[in-house]
Design a protein around this motif. Sequence first.
Motif, PDB file in Angstrom:
ATOM      1  N   SER A   1     -32.631 -25.783  57.796  1.00  0.00           N
ATOM      2  CA  SER A   1     -31.288 -25.413  57.336  1.00  0.00           C
ATOM      3  C   SER A   1     -30.260 -25.875  58.368  1.00  0.00           C
ATOM      4  N   LYS A   2     -29.232 -26.572  57.897  1.00  0.00           N
ATOM      5  CA  LYS A   2     -28.220 -27.109  58.803  1.00  0.00           C
ATOM      6  C   LYS A   2     -26.839 -26.503  58.572  1.00  0.00           C
ATOM      7  N   ARG A   3     -26.510 -26.222  57.315  1.00  0.00           N
ATOM      8  CA  ARG A   3     -25.173 -25.685  56.987  1.00  0.00           C
ATOM      9  C   ARG A   3     -25.374 -24.365  56.238  1.00  0.00           C
TER      10      ARG A   3
ATOM     11  N   ALA B   1     -23.131 -14.105  54.473  1.00  0.00           N
ATOM     12  CA  ALA B   1     -22.132 -13.377  53.688  1.00  0.00           C
ATOM     13  C   ALA B   1     -22.504 -11.915  53.557  1.00  0.00           C
ATOM     14  N   GLY B   2     -21.563 -11.037  53.885  1.00  0.00           N
ATOM     15  CA  GLY B   2     -21.747  -9.615  53.658  1.00  0.00           C
ATOM     16  C   GLY B   2     -21.760  -9.341  52.165  1.00  0.00           C
ATOM     17  N   MET B   3     -22.846  -8.747  51.659  1.00  0.00           N
ATOM     18  CA  MET B   3     -22.997  -8.634  50.211  1.00  0.00           C
ATOM     19  C   MET B   3     -22.397  -7.357  49.647  1.00  0.00           C
ATOM     20  N   GLY B   4     -22.220  -6.335  50.470  1.00  0.00           N
ATOM     21  CA  GLY B   4     -21.732  -5.064  49.960  1.00  0.00           C
ATOM     22  C   GLY B   4     -20.292  -4.770  50.297  1.00  0.00           C
ATOM     23  N   GLY B   5     -19.617  -5.721  50.924  1.00  0.00           N
ATOM     24  CA  GLY B   5     -18.219  -5.517  51.267  1.00  0.00           C
ATOM     25  C   GLY B   5     -18.045  -4.696  52.527  1.00  0.00           C
ATOM     26  N   GLY B   6     -16.791  -4.338  52.812  1.00  0.00           N
ATOM     27  CA  GLY B   6     -16.505  -3.553  53.998  1.00  0.00           C
ATOM     28  C   GLY B   6     -16.870  -4.304  55.267  1.00  0.00           C
ATOM     29  N   PHE B   7     -17.724  -3.686  56.080  1.00  0.00           N
ATOM     30  CA  PHE B   7     -18.141  -4.265  57.355  1.00  0.00           C
ATOM     31  C   PHE B   7     -19.512  -4.930  57.267  1.00  0.00           C
ATOM     32  N   ASP B   8     -20.026  -5.201  56.075  1.00  0.00           N
ATOM     33  CA  ASP B   8     -21.355  -5.803  55.967  1.00  0.00           C
ATOM     34  C   ASP B   8     -21.450  -7.120  56.724  1.00  0.00           C
ATOM     35  N   VAL B   9     -20.375  -7.906  56.727  1.00  0.00           N
ATOM     36  CA  VAL B   9     -20.427  -9.197  57.403  1.00  0.00           C
ATOM     37  C   VAL B   9     -20.703  -9.031  58.894  1.00  0.00           C
ATOM     38  N   PHE B  10     -20.270  -7.913  59.486  1.00  0.00           N
ATOM     39  CA  PHE B  10     -20.534  -7.683  60.905  1.00  0.00           C
ATOM     40  C   PHE B  10     -22.033  -7.571  61.171  1.00  0.00           C
ATOM     41  N   CYS B  11     -22.778  -7.063  60.202  1.00  0.00           N
ATOM     42  CA  CYS B  11     -24.228  -6.936  60.365  1.00  0.00           C
ATOM     43  C   CYS B  11     -24.901  -8.298  60.444  1.00  0.00           C
ATOM     44  N   GLY B  12     -24.218  -9.348  60.047  1.00  0.00           N
ATOM     45  CA  GLY B  12     -24.758 -10.691  60.162  1.00  0.00           C
ATOM     46  C   GLY B  12     -24.391 -11.399  61.453  1.00  0.00           C
ATOM     47  N   LEU B  13     -23.583 -10.762  62.308  1.00  0.00           N
ATOM     48  CA  LEU B  13     -23.110 -11.453  63.513  1.00  0.00           C
ATOM     49  C   LEU B  13     -24.217 -11.795  64.501  1.00  0.00           C
ATOM     50  N   PRO B  14     -25.192 -10.904  64.765  1.00  0.00           N
ATOM     51  CA  PRO B  14     -26.258 -11.343  65.682  1.00  0.00           C
ATOM     52  C   PRO B  14     -26.968 -12.606  65.189  1.00  0.00           C
ATOM     53  N   LEU B  15     -27.216 -12.670  63.905  1.00  0.00           N
ATOM     54  CA  LEU B  15     -27.853 -13.855  63.332  1.00  0.00           C
ATOM     55  C   LEU B  15     -26.921 -15.057  63.407  1.00  0.00           C
ATOM     56  N   TYR B  16     -25.645 -14.839  63.149  1.00  0.00           N
ATOM     57  CA  TYR B  16     -24.641 -15.909  63.228  1.00  0.00           C
ATOM     58  C   TYR B  16     -24.658 -16.558  64.611  1.00  0.00           C
TER      59      TYR B  16
ATOM     60  N   ALA C   1     -26.953 -16.361  66.993  1.00  0.00           N
ATOM     61  CA  ALA C   1     -28.250 -16.942  67.322  1.00  0.00           C
ATOM     62  C   ALA C   1     -28.414 -18.320  66.680  1.00  0.00           C
ATOM     63  N   LEU C   2     -28.021 -18.454  65.424  1.00  0.00           N
ATOM     64  CA  LEU C   2     -28.141 -19.739  64.741  1.00  0.00           C
ATOM     65  C   LEU C   2     -27.142 -20.756  65.283  1.00  0.00           C
ATOM     66  N   ARG C   3     -25.963 -20.290  65.666  1.00  0.00           N
ATOM     67  CA  ARG C   3     -24.974 -21.185  66.290  1.00  0.00           C
ATOM     68  C   ARG C   3     -25.507 -21.736  67.606  1.00  0.00           C
ATOM     69  N   GLU C   4     -26.224 -20.895  68.365  1.00  0.00           N
ATOM     70  CA  GLU C   4     -26.813 -21.352  69.632  1.00  0.00           C
ATOM     71  C   GLU C   4     -27.798 -22.490  69.405  1.00  0.00           C
ATOM     72  N   GLU C   5     -28.432 -22.502  68.245  1.00  0.00           N
ATOM     73  CA  GLU C   5     -29.406 -23.545  67.921  1.00  0.00           C
ATOM     74  C   GLU C   5     -28.743 -24.810  67.390  1.00  0.00           C
ATOM     75  N   GLY C   6     -27.431 -24.814  67.317  1.00  0.00           N
ATOM     76  CA  GLY C   6     -26.716 -25.997  66.872  1.00  0.00           C
ATOM     77  C   GLY C   6     -26.486 -26.073  65.376  1.00  0.00           C
ATOM     78  N   ARG C   7     -26.755 -24.961  64.659  1.00  0.00           N
ATOM     79  CA  ARG C   7     -26.509 -24.970  63.210  1.00  0.00           C
ATOM     80  C   ARG C   7     -25.003 -24.821  62.944  1.00  0.00           C
ATOM     81  N   GLU C   8     -24.575 -25.295  61.793  1.00  0.00           N
ATOM     82  CA  GLU C   8     -23.210 -25.077  61.316  1.00  0.00           C
ATOM     83  C   GLU C   8     -23.228 -23.817  60.455  1.00  0.00           C
ATOM     84  N   VAL C   9     -22.642 -22.744  60.970  1.00  0.00           N
ATOM     85  CA  VAL C   9     -22.736 -21.442  60.317  1.00  0.00           C
ATOM     86  C   VAL C   9     -21.336 -20.912  60.022  1.00  0.00           C
ATOM     87  N   THR C  10     -21.148 -20.429  58.808  1.00  0.00           N
ATOM     88  CA  THR C  10     -19.861 -19.893  58.364  1.00  0.00           C
ATOM     89  C   THR C  10     -20.068 -18.461  57.893  1.00  0.00           C
TER      90      THR C  10
END
Length: 314
Positions: free
Chosen positions: A12-14, A18-33, A35-44
């Motif tokens: 996976s490169k791009r 996405a937070g699926m339940g709204g509110g602060f769900d997207v924050f729960c994806g930040l550790p993964l965000y 970590a994947l950015r450190e590996e050189g992935r393009e993450v949004t």
Amino acid sequence: MQPPFFNALSDSKRILIAGMGGGFDVFCGLPLYFALREEGREVTLANLSFISFGPLTPHPLAPALVEVTPDFHVQHGEYFPEYYLARWLATQGEAGRVFAFKKQGVKPVLTAYRALQKQLRLDTIILVDGGTDALMRGDEADLGTPHEDAVSLAAVNELSGIKRYIVSLGFGIDAFHGVAHWNVLEATAELARAGAYLGSFSLTPDMQPVQLYQDACEAVFEQMPRHISIVNASILSALHGHYGDHHLTERTRGSELWINPLMSQYWCYDLPAVAERLQYREALLNTLSMSDVDRVIRGHRAEIVPRERRTLPI
């Protein structure tokens, strides 16, 4: 060894998280965000948003999709986690943007996802659930807060030419909303039999992506002091070794919490298999508004006999 989830992401490169339940769900994806950015992935980053965007909102990309950036005009303390996250990201040298899906039915949200898939040339989408109620199939004694999760799940499941996954963070949190975690583990076992459970792994405070996640949460909590996220406050409490009825925010005073080490653990799943379990998924596909979604869920619940509630025998 590493969880199968990372093997699934190997090419996976791009990636969209996405937070699926709204509110602060997207924050729960930040550790993964991070970590994947450190590996050189393009993450949004993206989130199903609770904000009511007007017709003059800047950066519209589709009728139900807005690019939120630090140049939005927002009153201090206003509930707008996507904006404050975008602003914090900019201070860290990251792209200061978070895409926001309007809280609507599956049809407009699917159109928005397709627009973003095309614009960003995505090859992978990871939906993030703050909590675990996205795994409820529809006949449990209590579904938690299913509406937003179900919309995101049904919409992303309809996308083609892209890999799709779900991760959840915050095991035990949804007891606050009536979810029996017997059913969460039951769902995980069913998905494991289908080859769709992609493992789990723990976050610890010494990990730099986790430290950045905590920094982001604390910075945004300070900007929105009346709207501190119960989910993320609970996860942060678990990360630092608190257990039982520990309250990081006054918002939970008067209730009994079960802060526990499993709250800081990611659980990973293949999205189409999770969507296949959702008993009212097909009925959601033509919904336009959250009112439509509510009618579908209420109609489904009226037609079934919910299963007996069971609790973990531990």
